[in-house]
Design an enzyme around this catalytic site. Structure first.
Site, PDB file in Angstrom:
ATOM      1  N   ALA A 268       0.878  -1.097  -0.014  1.00 25.61           N
ATOM      2  CA  ALA A 268      -0.092  -0.040  -0.092  1.00 25.61           C
ATOM      3  C   ALA A 268       0.758   1.379   0.094  1.00 25.61           C
ATOM      4  O   ALA A 268       0.303   2.360  -0.556  1.00 25.61           O
ATOM      5  CB  ALA A 268      -0.933  -0.170   1.261  1.00 25.61           C
ATOM      6  N   PRO A 270       3.480   4.239  -0.757  1.00 28.42           N
ATOM      7  CA  PRO A 270       3.166   5.350   0.047  1.00 28.42           C
ATOM      8  C   PRO A 270       1.796   5.774   0.152  1.00 28.42           C
ATOM      9  O   PRO A 270       1.510   6.723   1.073  1.00 28.42           O
ATOM     10  CB  PRO A 270       3.973   6.417  -0.445  1.00 28.42           C
ATOM     11  N   GLY A 272      -0.966   5.968  -2.428  1.00 27.94           N
ATOM     12  CA  GLY A 272      -1.547   6.838  -3.493  1.00 27.94           C
ATOM     13  C   GLY A 272      -2.850   6.119  -3.579  1.00 27.94           C
ATOM     14  O   GLY A 272      -3.996   6.832  -3.613  1.00 27.94           O
ATOM     15  N   LYS A 273      -2.933   4.801  -3.596  1.00 30.71           N
ATOM     16  CA  LYS A 273      -4.272   3.984  -4.035  1.00 30.71           C
ATOM     17  C   LYS A 273      -4.775   3.981  -2.904  1.00 30.71           C
ATOM     18  O   LYS A 273      -6.300   3.940  -2.773  1.00 30.71           O
ATOM     19  CB  LYS A 273      -4.291   2.832  -4.724  1.00 30.71           C
ATOM     20  N   CYS A 389       2.660  -1.380 -12.156  1.00 27.18           N
ATOM     21  CA  CYS A 389       2.923  -0.234 -12.896  1.00 27.18           C
ATOM     22  C   CYS A 389       3.987  -0.944 -13.684  1.00 27.18           C
ATOM     23  O   CYS A 389       5.009  -0.017 -14.200  1.00 27.18           O
ATOM     24  CB  CYS A 389       3.264   0.945 -12.200  1.00 27.18           C
TER      25      CYS A 389
END
Ligand SMILES: C[S@@+](CC[C@H](N)C(=O)[O-])C[C@H]1O[C@@H](n2cnc3c(N)ncnc32)[C@H](O)[C@@H]1O
Length: 450
Positions: A268, A270, A272-273, A389
């Site tokens: 999880a 830093p 973002g999601k 990513c």
């Protein structure tokens, strides 16, 4: 950092010293670009206002590294660099000549003056001067290699193995991807929809004179055209927006989080999601857990939530392969997997020089282990979303094939909220591509536990 004989207070020379040191730290110590430039800039006392220039200069060198080496090493008699400092200086000088923003003589003189501040032999200073002058005269006439792979590798400055991989996966389209990896990406923000409806924020931007474009795919995104740094952008300080490429909305839309569900995000930090999921939950994060192996990066998730002014999820610093959870506990699990990050080269040009085919192999193995660890934690009918990513098939399709072989999982089609042009017809998963969608590269697929 190197000891300098004298640190000049002329800012054109100081910024070049900073660029030379940063290039060395990135290539030799494998530091991320942003971190290297900030720490060198701070130590050298480069004024804050000059830092964006240095960052762009260093990014330019990394985006053109193979091309620069190809030209420079034809101009150095020995055919090799005498030292790391001279290599970095010639690359920084050469890039400014190719870039053409300042006159060639200024690119040469500021680089030569910067080199003088390092404890190098006067012969090496003379070499930098001579090679850069020659570079300015001859670089346009130097022929690129005839071999297709080598040509693409030099022209777009990507390592050969990566060019080979992209050609194998994308065929002729690979060239467009290589080109897009060197372009400047949009400055995209996500609106914190738990605190302000996206349309209201768009109206506020308009009324306040900011130039922006609404997102191309998801309503809570916009890209900022006005030249303002995120730190000076008021909605950022107020926690009303976050910096995030629109591609990374895909896994959260796949997850379709809703408040009563037990949800776990793996990998999880830093955050973002994690922030986006919490925003979609309207701040009702009581049944939401965010896990990451790195305790310090878990700290960044906490900071992120205090800026967003949303109640944070349960944050767990642990290795997911030894996760402290009960079986069949979760309705939904999102694995935001550690990956080779080859989809975000346009934002992090150093990644192409930091990764190797061995990294891809190692990460592909780890990703399968993370998926295997998630399955027993899901309730019957529970949903597993897997995302990366990266654009490496060995990772993305490797996991897809692995999960399809499992008798416990069945692949789910993307939800209707995902724009069809992002769906890969061959796999039924979502593949975002810089050259096709002007998004960061990413891959997302979902499964249901039978
Ligand atoms: C792609 S990054 C996460 C990005 C983040 N979700 C976001 O959107 O900002 C992958 C994360 O996986 C974490 N990670 C790697 N191995 C792990 C493991 N065995 N267990 C839990 N987390 C792990 C890394 O520390 C890293 O933060």
């Amino acid at each position: 950092m190197r000891k300098h004989t004298t640190i000049p207070n002329s800012s054109p020379v100081l910024t070049r010293i900073c660029a030379i040191e940063s290039v060395m730290a990135i290539l030799r110590e494998r530091k991320p670009l942003g971190e290297a430039v900030s720490s060198v800039g701070e130590k050298l006392g480069v004024p804050a206002g000059e830092m964006p220039f240095v960052r762009n200069l260093v990014a330019g060198v990394l985006k053109n590294l193979r091309l620069l080496d190809y030209i420079i090493l034809r101009l150095v008699k020995s055919g090799k660099y005498p030292s790391d400092i001279i290599a970095a200086a010639l690359r920084v000088g050469g890039y400014q000549i190719i870039d053409g923003v300042i006159p060639d003589y200024a690119a040469v003189d500021t680089t030569v003056d910067a080199v003088k501040s390092f404890s190098v032999h006067p012969k090496e200073v003379a070499l930098v001067n001579a090679v850069l002058r020659n570079f300015a005269r001859r670089w346009r006439d130097i022929k690129l290699p005839a071999d297709r792979q080598e040509y693409l590798s030099v022209k777009y400055s990507h390592p050969r193995w990566l060019v080979r991989m992209f050609l194998k996966q994308f065929g002729d389209e690979a060239e467009k991807l290589l080109e897009a990896n060197n372009q400047v990406p949009p400055r995209t923000f996500r609106v914190n929809a738990a605190r302000v409806p996206p349309r209201n924020l768009h109206n506020w931007l308009k009324d306040s004179g900011f130039e922006f474009e609404p997102g191309g795919f998801f309503e809570e995104y916009f890209s900022l055209k006005s030249r303002v740094s995120p730190a000076e952008f008021p909605p950022m300080n107020m926690g009303l927006v976050s910096v995030q490429d629109e591609a990374f909305a895909v896994p959260v839309y796949y997850l379709e989080p809703s408040p009563g569900e037990m949800i776990l995000e793996v990998g999880a930090a830093p955050g973002g999601k994690t922030g986006h999921i919490a925003e979609m939950l309207g701040g009702k994060t009581r049944h939401f857990f965010a896990l990451d192996i790195s305790p310090s990066r878990c700290g960044v998730i906490v900071e992120n939530f205090s800026r967003l002014k949303i109640f944070p999820p349960g944050i767990v610093a642990a290795d997911f392969l030894r996760a402290p959870f009960r079986r069949r506990q979760f309705d939904k699990i999102l694995i935001d997997a550690p990956c080779s990050s080859l989809g975000v080269i346009r934002r992090h040009p150093e990644i192409r020089w930091h990764r190797s085919p061995q990294d891809v192999k190692r990460l592909a193995r780890l990703q399968k282990r993370l998926v295997a660890a998630a399955v027993p934690l899901l309730k019957k009918g529970g949903i597993l979303v897997f995302t990366t990513c990266t654009l490496a098939d060995e990772e993305n399709l490797g996991v897809l094939r692995f999960a399809k072989r499992s008798s416990e999982l069945v692949q789910l089609p993307p939800p209707d909220t995902i724009p069809p042009e992002l769906i890969d017809v061959n796999t039924g998963a979502v593949l975002t591509l810089p050259h096709r969608h002007n998004l960061d590269g990413s891959f997302t697929v979902a499964f249901m536990r039978k």
